[in-house]
Scaffold this active site. Structure first.
Site, PDB file in Angstrom:
ATOM      1  CE  LYS A   1      -4.001  -2.409   2.195  1.00  0.00           C
ATOM      2  NZ  LYS A   1      -4.389  -2.778   3.552  1.00  0.00           N
TER       3      LYS A   1
ATOM      4  CD  GLN B   1      -3.283  -4.184   6.490  1.00  0.00           C
ATOM      5  OE1 GLN B   1      -3.259  -3.294   5.897  1.00  0.00           O
ATOM      6  NE2 GLN B   1      -4.415  -5.453   6.219  1.00  0.00           N
TER       7      GLN B   1
ATOM      8  CG  ASP C   1      -9.502   0.210   4.777  1.00  0.00           C
ATOM      9  OD1 ASP C   1      -8.877   0.076   3.567  1.00  0.00           O
ATOM     10  OD2 ASP C   1      -8.877  -0.149   5.955  1.00  0.00           O
TER      11      ASP C   1
END
Ligand code: NAP
Length: 283
Positions: free
Chosen positions: A53, A97, A120
């Site tokens: 990422k 994460q 997200d």
């Protein structure tokens, strides 16, 4: 019939080039989109994901910050870090994460992210926005699937889409996105009897279960579009999806491979969401 491939790597390349162009434009207006990624602990798979990422951000000209924390990090300390990032004007997107260590309440952590920076798309505000058709951030994996359908010019109006899996990050938002585009949607899960009977009626199948060969060729209507979200390992340790690719491709009209399908699109949509978050600060 041999299905045409929907190449996520190629599509990602095009979309990331668009992102890079928009980033340059934003920079002329004094804003560099910034993403903060927080990794708690040393889960090897998570380390690979966050590295990818951050690398993708750098390649598209976004500013990125990787904050790694010890697995024993106290929940309050994590919340304090997120609060700092919520207030940091150089950061437009915040990603924690998952999975988090067991002593941390992932729900509480996600809800502590400012909805304006929830790239997200896991915050309840983002979920509510998707549910009600309001502007918000869409979760990256199903958003990537929608982009793949768009890339082949697929019109979902009146089509029957079957989603295998009902998680909050893939299955449920996928179903809502398909519904928003006027598909008739069926969601299957571990308690659904006779899944084959449903998939055989589907024009579009999205497999997001996390089990190899959950979708076999005898379950697919000729010409259907098959999107494979699954990420599994075969006996040789090779990455594979939920779909029996070699056989299903003989029946389907379109199919995504694993690797090189939905995976790269997920990271690409993270960049798209971060860019969007930065653009919103200028509106
Ligand atoms: P998850 O939270 O474990 O959810 C799996 C879902 O599959 C659950 O809803 C479960 O039903 C359902 N299920 C289990 N067995 C089933 C069966 N035999 N038939 C139909 N449904 C069944 O997983 P997830 O986070 O959604 O992820 C799914 C897969 O996608 C995983 O392989 C994951 O690694 C992958 N993934 C890939 C990306 C990417 O970027 N490519 C991103 C995210 C996830 P119940 O709800 O009844 O338990």
């Amino acid at each position: 019939m041999t299905a045409q491939l929907i190449d996520g790597t190629q599509l990602s390349k095009q979309l990331r080039a668009d992102v890079a162009r928009h980033v340059q434009e934003l920079q002329t207006r004094g804003v560099t989109p910034g993403l903060a990624v927080i990794l708690v602990g040393d889960n090897p798979a998570s380390q690979v994901y966050v590295r990818n990422k951050v690398k993708a951000c750098q390649e598209s000209g976004l500013h990125s910050v990787l904050e790694t924390c010890d697995a024993h990090l106290d929940q309050e300390q994590l919340l304090a870090r997120i609060q700092r990032l919520n207030e940091d004007p150089s950061i437009h997107g915040i990603l924690v994460q998952l999975p988090l260590p067991a002593h941390i309440d992932a729900h509480k952590v996600i809800e502590s992210i400012s909805p304006a920076k929830d790239v997200d798309g896991f915050h309840m505000v983002s979920a509510g926005a998707l549910m009600t058709g309001m502007p918000g951030f869409w979760p990256c994996t199903p958003y990537g699937c929608m982009k793949m359908l768009e890339s082949i010019g697929y019109d979902l109006r009146g089509k029957h889409a079957v989603v295998l899996g009902r998680s909050n990050i893939v299955g449920k938002p996928m179903a809502l996105m398909l519904l928003q585009k006027d598909a008739t949607v069926t969601v299957c899960h571990s308690r659904t009897p006779d899944i084959k009977n449903l998939t055989l009626q589907a024009d579009v199948i999205v497999a997001a279960v996390g089990r190899r060969n959950v979708l076999t060729a005898d379950m697919v209507k000729p010409g259907a579009v098959v999107l494979d979200v699954g990420m599994n390992r075969n006996e040789q340790g090779k990455l594979c999806g939920d779909v029996d690719f070699e056989h299903v491709r003989q029946v389907a009209g379109w199919i995504t491979p694993v690797p090189g399908g939905v995976g790269p699109m997920t990271i690409t949509m993270l960049l798209v969401n971060t860019l969007e978050a930065a653009e919103r600060t200028l509106r």
